[in-house]
Design a protein around this motif. Structure first.
Motif, PDB file in Angstrom:
ATOM      1  N   ASP A 131      18.421  -3.883  -9.831  1.00  0.00           N
ATOM      2  CA  ASP A 131      19.553  -3.131  -9.301  1.00  0.00           C
ATOM      3  C   ASP A 131      20.367  -3.930  -8.289  1.00  0.00           C
ATOM      4  OD1 ASP A 131      17.197  -2.932  -7.802  1.00  0.00           O
ATOM      5  OD2 ASP A 131      17.874  -1.156  -6.752  1.00  0.00           O
ATOM      6  N   PHE A 132      19.921  -5.132  -7.935  1.00  0.00           N
ATOM      7  CA  PHE A 132      20.697  -5.985  -7.039  1.00  0.00           C
ATOM      8  C   PHE A 132      21.465  -7.067  -7.804  1.00  0.00           C
ATOM      9  CE2 PHE A 132      18.281  -4.050  -3.704  1.00  0.00           C
ATOM     10  CZ  PHE A 132      19.052  -4.206  -2.563  1.00  0.00           C
ATOM     11  N   ARG A 133      21.215  -7.198  -9.096  1.00  0.00           N
ATOM     12  CA  ARG A 133      21.844  -8.281  -9.857  1.00  0.00           C
ATOM     13  C   ARG A 133      23.373  -8.186  -9.815  1.00  0.00           C
ATOM     14  NH1 ARG A 133      20.535 -12.138 -13.620  1.00  0.00           N
ATOM     15  NH2 ARG A 133      22.107 -12.605 -15.211  1.00  0.00           N
ATOM     16  N   ASP A 134      23.914  -7.035 -10.093  1.00  0.00           N
ATOM     17  CA  ASP A 134      25.367  -6.887 -10.100  1.00  0.00           C
ATOM     18  C   ASP A 134      25.954  -7.124  -8.715  1.00  0.00           C
ATOM     19  OD1 ASP A 134      25.226  -6.351 -12.753  1.00  0.00           O
ATOM     20  OD2 ASP A 134      25.682  -4.210 -12.601  1.00  0.00           O
ATOM     21  N   MET A 135      25.270  -6.654  -7.668  1.00  0.00           N
ATOM     22  CA  MET A 135      25.775  -6.847  -6.306  1.00  0.00           C
ATOM     23  C   MET A 135      25.859  -8.325  -5.958  1.00  0.00           C
ATOM     24  SD  MET A 135      24.712  -7.776  -3.011  1.00  0.00           S
ATOM     25  CE  MET A 135      22.967  -7.408  -2.887  1.00  0.00           C
ATOM     26  N   ILE A 136      24.830  -9.085  -6.348  1.00  0.00           N
ATOM     27  CA  ILE A 136      24.816 -10.520  -6.051  1.00  0.00           C
ATOM     28  C   ILE A 136      25.954 -11.221  -6.785  1.00  0.00           C
ATOM     29  CG2 ILE A 136      23.496 -12.649  -6.341  1.00  0.00           C
ATOM     30  CD1 ILE A 136      20.949 -10.950  -6.009  1.00  0.00           C
ATOM     31  N   ILE A 137      26.149 -10.876  -8.055  1.00  0.00           N
ATOM     32  CA  ILE A 137      27.200 -11.534  -8.836  1.00  0.00           C
ATOM     33  C   ILE A 137      28.588 -11.161  -8.311  1.00  0.00           C
ATOM     34  CG2 ILE A 137      28.239 -11.660 -11.134  1.00  0.00           C
ATOM     35  CD1 ILE A 137      25.415 -11.482 -12.294  1.00  0.00           C
ATOM     36  N   ARG A 138      28.777  -9.904  -7.891  1.00  0.00           N
ATOM     37  CA  ARG A 138      30.073  -9.491  -7.340  1.00  0.00           C
ATOM     38  C   ARG A 138      30.435 -10.274  -6.080  1.00  0.00           C
ATOM     39  NH1 ARG A 138      28.367  -4.038  -8.540  1.00  0.00           N
ATOM     40  NH2 ARG A 138      29.686  -3.121 -10.181  1.00  0.00           N
ATOM     41  N   SER A 139      29.430 -10.589  -5.278  1.00  0.00           N
ATOM     42  CA  SER A 139      29.695 -11.178  -3.954  1.00  0.00           C
ATOM     43  C   SER A 139      29.891 -12.691  -3.985  1.00  0.00           C
ATOM     44  CB  SER A 139      28.530 -10.850  -3.011  1.00  0.00           C
ATOM     45  OG  SER A 139      27.341 -11.506  -3.435  1.00  0.00           O
ATOM     46  N   LYS A 140      29.778 -13.312  -5.129  1.00  0.00           N
ATOM     47  CA  LYS A 140      29.809 -14.770  -5.203  1.00  0.00           C
ATOM     48  C   LYS A 140      31.187 -15.359  -4.856  1.00  0.00           C
ATOM     49  CE  LYS A 140      26.211 -15.584  -8.710  1.00  0.00           C
ATOM     50  NZ  LYS A 140      25.484 -16.637  -7.983  1.00  0.00           N
ATOM     51  N   HIS A 141      31.158 -16.473  -4.091  1.00  0.00           N
ATOM     52  CA  HIS A 141      32.322 -17.357  -4.035  1.00  0.00           C
ATOM     53  C   HIS A 141      32.315 -18.158  -5.335  1.00  0.00           C
ATOM     54  CE1 HIS A 141      31.998 -17.665   0.668  1.00  0.00           C
ATOM     55  NE2 HIS A 141      31.856 -16.424   0.225  1.00  0.00           N
ATOM     56  N   ARG A 142      33.488 -18.495  -5.836  1.00  0.00           N
ATOM     57  CA  ARG A 142      33.577 -19.290  -7.061  1.00  0.00           C
ATOM     58  C   ARG A 142      34.638 -20.366  -6.872  1.00  0.00           C
ATOM     59  NH1 ARG A 142      32.784 -13.947  -8.314  1.00  0.00           N
ATOM     60  NH2 ARG A 142      31.137 -13.456  -9.821  1.00  0.00           N
ATOM     61  N   ALA A 143      34.391 -21.512  -7.478  1.00  0.00           N
ATOM     62  CA  ALA A 143      35.344 -22.615  -7.339  1.00  0.00           C
ATOM     63  C   ALA A 143      35.368 -23.442  -8.610  1.00  0.00           C
ATOM     64  CB  ALA A 143      34.976 -23.492  -6.140  1.00  0.00           C
ATOM     65  N   VAL A 144      36.473 -24.155  -8.795  1.00  0.00           N
ATOM     66  CA  VAL A 144      36.592 -25.123  -9.875  1.00  0.00           C
ATOM     67  C   VAL A 144      37.042 -26.438  -9.250  1.00  0.00           C
ATOM     68  CG1 VAL A 144      38.958 -24.374 -10.376  1.00  0.00           C
ATOM     69  CG2 VAL A 144      37.669 -25.678 -12.088  1.00  0.00           C
ATOM     70  N   VAL A 145      36.423 -27.531  -9.677  1.00  0.00           N
ATOM     71  CA  VAL A 145      36.781 -28.870  -9.221  1.00  0.00           C
ATOM     72  C   VAL A 145      37.362 -29.634 -10.402  1.00  0.00           C
ATOM     73  CG1 VAL A 145      35.891 -31.083  -8.372  1.00  0.00           C
ATOM     74  CG2 VAL A 145      35.042 -28.943  -7.400  1.00  0.00           C
ATOM     75  N   LYS A 146      38.481 -30.285 -10.151  1.00  0.00           N
ATOM     76  CA  LYS A 146      39.106 -31.105 -11.188  1.00  0.00           C
ATOM     77  C   LYS A 146      39.773 -32.294 -10.503  1.00  0.00           C
ATOM     78  CE  LYS A 146      41.706 -30.432 -15.488  1.00  0.00           C
ATOM     79  NZ  LYS A 146      42.506 -29.460 -16.268  1.00  0.00           N
ATOM     80  N   GLY A 147      39.331 -33.485 -10.865  1.00  0.00           N
ATOM     81  CA  GLY A 147      39.846 -34.663 -10.195  1.00  0.00           C
ATOM     82  C   GLY A 147      39.510 -34.637  -8.716  1.00  0.00           C
ATOM     83  N   ASP A 148      40.536 -34.768  -7.872  1.00  0.00           N
ATOM     84  CA  ASP A 148      40.350 -34.767  -6.415  1.00  0.00           C
ATOM     85  C   ASP A 148      40.534 -33.390  -5.807  1.00  0.00           C
ATOM     86  OD1 ASP A 148      39.911 -37.500  -6.421  1.00  0.00           O
ATOM     87  OD2 ASP A 148      42.017 -38.000  -6.036  1.00  0.00           O
TER      88      ASP A 148
END
Length: 706
Positions: A626-643
């Motif tokens: 029951d904590f799986r969705d909460m953890i995924i909702r709270s994530k920071h997300r980023a994409v790196v490309k080149g510099d």
């Protein structure tokens, strides 16, 4: 035959030996040992049983433990092991006194006092012995404040007392009944010898590379004729900027630096997820976390396809597949992922309860081969930071590597010394640097102290591995699973515009706590080949990733796993331009406030995290469904490309942060006016995470992508 007068006189001349009073002495020793054990248990579990906060989460955690059959099995096994070692102590005390305690010259009063004295001396010997080997143990470490107690003279003196008592007692016992007691003594001494041998083979004995050398060479094929051995060696939390290879001048990592100088090193390497379990899942699968489903530490195995991993693939390809991890509390990779052997402690809920357990007998035994069977949750356990033996862990890995010389070896091994709490059995001050009173500076000091120790461990391990011949035809991938944040100036970013519409904090402590702290996600990544020139000394500038290791291994083995769905690229054939032009994705984990503080308090950390865990039927700790969705909702997300790095943080709403990595400057995406491919990066980010529950609640993807 009849007795003669001479025989009668001879017998009369001997001192009369009274019968041994076994019940009284055994009862007395039993009571004393039980009293000692009671004091130790109360001291160890005081925090758990009395001081632990009485809150809903803690009650739920305890309830989950108590209803788990596996936990009760593990706890029962631990209790039986404790009974066994205390019975052995009781037997040795009795054997060391039974022969002479019944002599007529010893008064009844002394027969009561001498066993007590012998017990007290034995307890002191065990405490001194334990503290000499593990001087930083927090429970019994107070003895180390008395130098005379820790002196060689006291230690040798106590050993001598017991040796004399034991020999004299055995002599009198054999004199009473040579056949019975002689046989018993031979068995006792033999058993002691076996136990002593077991206690020293796991690390104290020098590894004999010459004995196993030819066998391992044959397994990999003499002169490179057979399949190569494959080694993935990881060091936890190792920041590249703390190595001499990347310009650090403190000289803490000479062995790592030497290895890197002889390897192909990827200057800009990233982890998809700065926590150990998800990072290793990307290493073993060649996949992003959204595809291997290891989205946080202690992910329930039901979410993971364990056949989709290098352990299984290499095993099916005829390799002996080995996984080594010396800290298992938050990393639940095990034999079911396709490994023939797992080196290190067993993982389970009991690990958390026994992490700081301090008992001199347990301390001395748990890292030995005997301890592997008696105390599997404590064996070679870095989680017991002050009771951890790095050389014994390394030796156990080497033993696993050479155990089947007719097979090539696949080894995935991790060394966790530089992880929090940055303590070990040795306090090893940094040369020319005082230990600060500031908790914020203390953490970084201890971290670098552990880097010095893990570098020594790594250097010795690699030298011993080479001595076996296992590297004659081999590939070694060397990496760190993540970096770490220490509020360092090196992690500070500056706003590219004076009129920035918000502020950001970029020096957050910990790992997987803030993607704006570049030091958390930057990792070491290097490859070295033995017996060929595939990976020689070179510095490559393309953006590497831990998920590139699996497809590289596939290509090295003639694309044996080409049918697997890799997200990573083979480092053997891909160009730096291709590496830099692809998008790399990163995400955070469970963000716990305590992990971001200058000084981490274990009690507060427990209260902030315990509520998200449950204990399954096998006694293993997992994150509650029951904590799986909460953890995924709270994530920071980023994409790196080149510099460039583009970061989306849920708490910032519609605002995204764009970072120029080499220049360490940041913009609000809305204020950026340069030529970076921000539209393409945003499309990649939105496409990659589109199926995550709660992703982009602010509707950024719909608003900004045309």
């Amino acid at each position: 035959m009849t007795d003669t007068p001479d025989t009668d006189r001879s017998l009369a001349a001997r001192p009369r030996l009274e019968a041994i009073p076994p019940r009284k002495s055994i009862s007395l020793y039993t009571g004393l040992i039980l009293g000692f054990l009671l004091v130790v248990l109360v001291a160890n579990f005081y925090q758990v049983l009395i001081v632990a906060p009485d809150q809903v989460d803690m009650k739920a955690f305890y309830h989950a433990l108590l209803v788990s059959p596996g936990f009760w099995w593990d706890l029962g096994y631990f209790v039986l092991a404790m009974v066994a070692i205390h019975l052995a102590w009781l037997f040795l005390l009795w054997l060391a006194s039974a022969g002479w305690l019944g002599l007529p010259a010893i008064s009844p009063k002394n027969r009561q006092l001498l066993p007590v004295l012998l017990f007290l001396l034995s307890a002191l010997l065990l405490l001194v012995w334990s503290n000499r080997r593990y001087p930083q143990m927090q429970g019994s470490g107070f003895l180390h404040q008395s130098p005379w107690l820790m002196s060689d003279a006291v230690f040798v003196g106590l050993l001598t007392i017991f040796a004399v008592a034991f020999v004299v007692s055995l002599g009198f016992l054999i004199r009473r009944n040579a056949r019975v007691w002689g046989s018993a003594c031979v068995l006792a001494v033999g058993a002691f010898g076996v136990m002593y041998g077991l206690s020293i083979t796991a690390g104290n004995a020098q590894f004999n590379g010459a004995v196993v050398n030819s066998a391992v060479v044959n397994s990999a094929g003499a002169n490179g004729a057979g399949p190569p051995n494959i080694f993935i060696i990881g060091i936890d939390s190792l920041r590249p900027d703390q190595t001499g290879y990347f310009g650090n001048t403190t000289g803490l990592t000479p062995n790592v630096d030497k290895f890197l100088q002889q390897s192909t090193v990827f200057e800009n390497a990233y982890t998809p997820y700065a926590r150990t379990f998800p990072a290793w899942m990307s290493i073993l699968t060649g996949a992003e976390p959204v595809n291997h489903n290891g989205r946080y530490n202690l992910t329930n195995h039901k979410y993971i396809d364990k056949n989709r991993a290098l352990g299984r693939w290499m095993q099916n390809s005829g390799y002996r597949s080995i996984y080594a991890m010396d800290e298992r509390r938050f990393n639940n990779i095990d034999e079911t992922f396709g490994f023939d052997e797992v080196v290190g402690p067993e993982y389970g809920a009991l690990n958390f309860m026994l992490g700081g357990f301090d008992h001199p007998l347990v301390n001395l035994l748990c890292n030995t081969v005997a301890g592997k069977w008696l105390f599997p949750n404590m064996y070679l356990n870095r989680g017991r930071d002050m009771n951890y033996d790095p050389e014994r862990y390394s030796q156990a890995i080497l033993d696993a590597v050479v155990s089947e010389p007719d097979k090539p070896v696949f080894l995935a091994a991790h060394f966790v010394l530089p992880h929090w709490p940055w303590l070990s059995r040795e306090w090893e001050p940094l040369e020319g640097e005082a230990y600060s009173d500031d908790p914020a500076e203390q953490s970084f000091y201890r971290y670098r102290m552990m880097l010095k120790q893990v570098d020594r461990q790594f250097g010795q391990f690699m030298a011993d591995l080479e001595a076996t011949g296992a590297l004659d035809n081999a590939y070694v991938f060397f990496m760190s699973d993540h970096g770490d944040g220490f509020d360092l100036p090196a992690d500070e970013l500056t706003a590219a515009r004076d009129d920035a519409i918000f502020e950001v904090y970029t020096t957050t402590r910990g790992h997987a706590t803030n993607l704006l702290n570049l030091g958390q996600s930057r990792v070491l990544l290097a490859a070295k080949s033995y017996g060929n020139d595939d990976f020689g000394p070179a510095l490559r500038t393309g953006n590497g990733s831990l998920m590139d290791i699996a497809p590289t291994i596939s290509e090295l083995l003639d694309n044996r796993f080409a049918d697997k769905a890799f997200d990573g690229l083979s480092l053997l054939s891909v160009t730096d331009r291709e590496l830099s032009n692809r998008p790399l994705f990163m995400e955070t984990g469970v963000i716990v406030t305590e992990l971001t503080k200058d000084e981490i308090n274990k009690k507060r950390l427990l209260t902030q995290t315990v509520g998200i865990y449950a204990t399954d039927a096998a006694g293993k700790l997992v994150v509650r469904d029951d904590f799986r969705d909460m953890i995924i909702r709270s994530k920071h997300r980023a994409v790196v490309k080149g510099d460039w790095q583009l970061t989306l943080i849920p708490s910032m709403g519609e605002y995204l942060v764009l970072i120029n990595i080499p220049e360490k400057k940041w913009w609000s995406l809305d204020q950026y006016e340069g030529d970076a491919d921000t539209a393409g990066m945003l499309r990649d980010l939105c496409e990659h995470y589109k199926n995550d529950v709660g992703f982009d609640t602010a509707g950024i993807c719909d608003q900004k992508i045309r």
